[in-house]
Design an enzyme around this catalytic site. Structure first.
Site, PDB file in Angstrom:
ATOM      1  N   ASP A 278      61.717  -1.033  -5.577  1.00  7.63           N
ATOM      2  CA  ASP A 278      60.686  -1.914  -6.106  1.00  7.63           C
ATOM      3  C   ASP A 278      59.746  -2.418  -5.021  1.00  7.63           C
ATOM      4  O   ASP A 278      60.067  -3.360  -4.298  1.00  7.63           O
ATOM      5  CB  ASP A 278      61.371  -3.101  -6.810  1.00  7.63           C
ATOM      6  CG  ASP A 278      60.359  -4.001  -7.488  1.00  7.63           C
ATOM      7  OD1 ASP A 278      59.192  -3.588  -7.645  1.00  7.63           O
ATOM      8  OD2 ASP A 278      60.737  -5.130  -7.852  1.00  7.63           O
TER       9      ASP A 278
ATOM     10  N   ASP B 209      53.207  -1.045  -7.482  1.00  4.73           N
ATOM     11  CA  ASP B 209      54.498  -1.579  -7.877  1.00  4.73           C
ATOM     12  C   ASP B 209      55.409  -0.461  -8.389  1.00  4.73           C
ATOM     13  O   ASP B 209      55.417  -0.147  -9.580  1.00  4.73           O
ATOM     14  CB  ASP B 209      54.290  -2.654  -8.954  1.00  4.73           C
ATOM     15  CG  ASP B 209      55.589  -3.337  -9.357  1.00  4.73           C
ATOM     16  OD1 ASP B 209      56.665  -2.948  -8.855  1.00  4.73           O
ATOM     17  OD2 ASP B 209      55.531  -4.263 -10.189  1.00  4.73           O
TER      18      ASP B 209
END
Ligand SMILES: *[C@@H]1O[C@H](CO)[C@@H](O)[C@H](O)[C@H]1NC(C)=O
Length: 387
Positions: free
Chosen positions: A54, A247
């Site tokens: 992430d 992201d």
């Protein structure tokens, strides 16, 4: 194998004093799984954890046998703290008072969250085929997780936070002098890929770079870039000046309501007259179409769709190419669906996220030392990556 060889021949050693780089094999996909993971070995003796990669958050955390509420993996595979809580005096800890424990809470854009306590332990990294590094790092032991209602909870053991904040293990490894503060990933559209820390796997040429914008207000540091204009089939559109957060932890890409509306309109107008009709009963994603017969793969349908691109207006010639496979999925029902979603619907306000779907089949490099993000097309296929 061939590709990896080519890739290695394109790299160059860095002159930096940080000597190492670490490479991890990635597993997972955008659809149907919805996440990409790597294995991280933690503790002594080491235990392996599958963590969601992430770049949209800083903290690495693992499911914690404390005991745990909202954990998704069996208790014997959770992390067991052993008198190794990070103390409040730890510089990575924000709590008051010297004798308390470092609590943390992270809230994710998809409404999920993790709450727990910071611990410190050895994390194992493969330095070469024969040697290992096992620095002592601070990470979260999550004993209270909430999952967004609409999706099944992932069977991952936690999150590998690759943001640029001080708590990120990337920053910690860099402070210890082990690696340059650089992370990169190559997510394959066929599933799998590889992740690397440190600068070594950066191809020498062909990379497009754009600066990371400094966020003024919040303490959260995102990999934010822009402004960028949306191109459709190589032509300008009404969507201009987007700020975009890279992201990898989001499966899909999210635009603000106005940009999303314009994008849907462009695609819808363009496929008029083609053999596609709206599939309103497919629960996979909000906007789907069906063909004369069910699609088996993206290959069957991408010729009906145009390429998008994002043009970073302040870095000359910086285009992020988004071919149809960077914004479409074919579902298990055989329909094709848009993988760019309405960010306003999940409370993103005006933020735009470039999610994993649009980062596939590229090497994407987050260079925190030079405050820039770069990318280049690549074959990230698993079969090419031998450890
Ligand atoms: C995006 O979502 C918001 C909030 O649900 C909604 O008001 C808006 O109409 C949506 N935009 C589009 C273009 O569908």
């Amino acid at each position: 194998m061939l590709f990896f060889f080519l890739l290695l021949s394109a790299i160059f050693p860095t002159s930096s004093s940080a000597p190492f780089y670490f490479v991890f094999q990635i597993q997972g996909n955008v659809y149907p799984l919805g996440y990409y993971t790597v294995k991280l070995s933690i503790g002594n003796p080491p235990k392996s954890f599958d963590l969601d990669i992430d770049t949209g958050s800083d903290l690495t955390w693992v499911e914690c046998d404390a005991p745990c509420s909202g954990c998704t993996i069996p208790r014997d595979r959770q992390y067991k703290p052993h008198d190794n809580l990070a103390k409040c005096g730890n510089p990575l800890c924000a709590c008051d008072g010297p004798n308390g424990q470092c609590e943390y809470e992270v809230q994710y854009a998809d409404q999920g969250s993790s709450h727990g306590v910071l611990v410190q332990d050895n994390i194992l990294f493969k330095v070469s085929s024969t040697s290992l590094a096992h620095p002592m790092l601070v990470f979260g032991c999550g004993y209270d997780q909430k999952h967004p209602g609409h999706s099944p909870p992932p069977s991952t053991a936690g999150v590998l936070g690759l943001g640029n904040g001080r708590i990120s293990i990337l920053s910690q490894l860099n402070s210890l002098g082990l690696i340059r503060n650089v992370v990169g990933h190559c997510l394959s559209g066929r599933g799998g890929g590889f992740l690397f820390f440190g600068g070594m796997l950066i191809p020498q040429s062909g990379i497009v770079w754009t600066p990371i914008l400094q966020s003024s207000s919040s303490s959260v540091k995102h990999y934010k870039t822009g402004p960028a204009d949306l191109l459709f089939n190589g032509k300008p559109t009404s969507v201009k000046g987007l700020e975009l957060i890279f992201d990898s932890g989001a499966s899909y890409t999210y635009f603000n309501s106005q940009a999303y509306g314009a994008f849907v309109q462009l695609v819808t107008n363009d496929i008029k007259g083609k053999q596609l009709s709206r599939a309103t009963k497919d629960p996979s994603l909000p906007i789907c179409w069906k063909g004369p017969k069910p699609f088996k793969s993206l290959h069957d349908v991408t010729s009906n769709f145009k390429a998008l691109a994002l043009s970073f207006t302040k870095s000359k010639n910086s285009l992020l190419q988004l071919p149809p496979q960077a914004y479409l999925i074919v579902t298990t029902h055989g329909n094709v669906c848009l993988g760019i979603l309405n960010g306003t619907e999940i409370g993103l306000e005006n933020a735009n996220l470039i999610g994993a779907i649009s980062l596939q089949d590229k090497i994407v490099i987050y260079d925190n030392e030079n405050q820039q993000i770069g990318w280049t097309s690549a074959n990230c296929g698993e079969s090419c990556f031998e450890t």
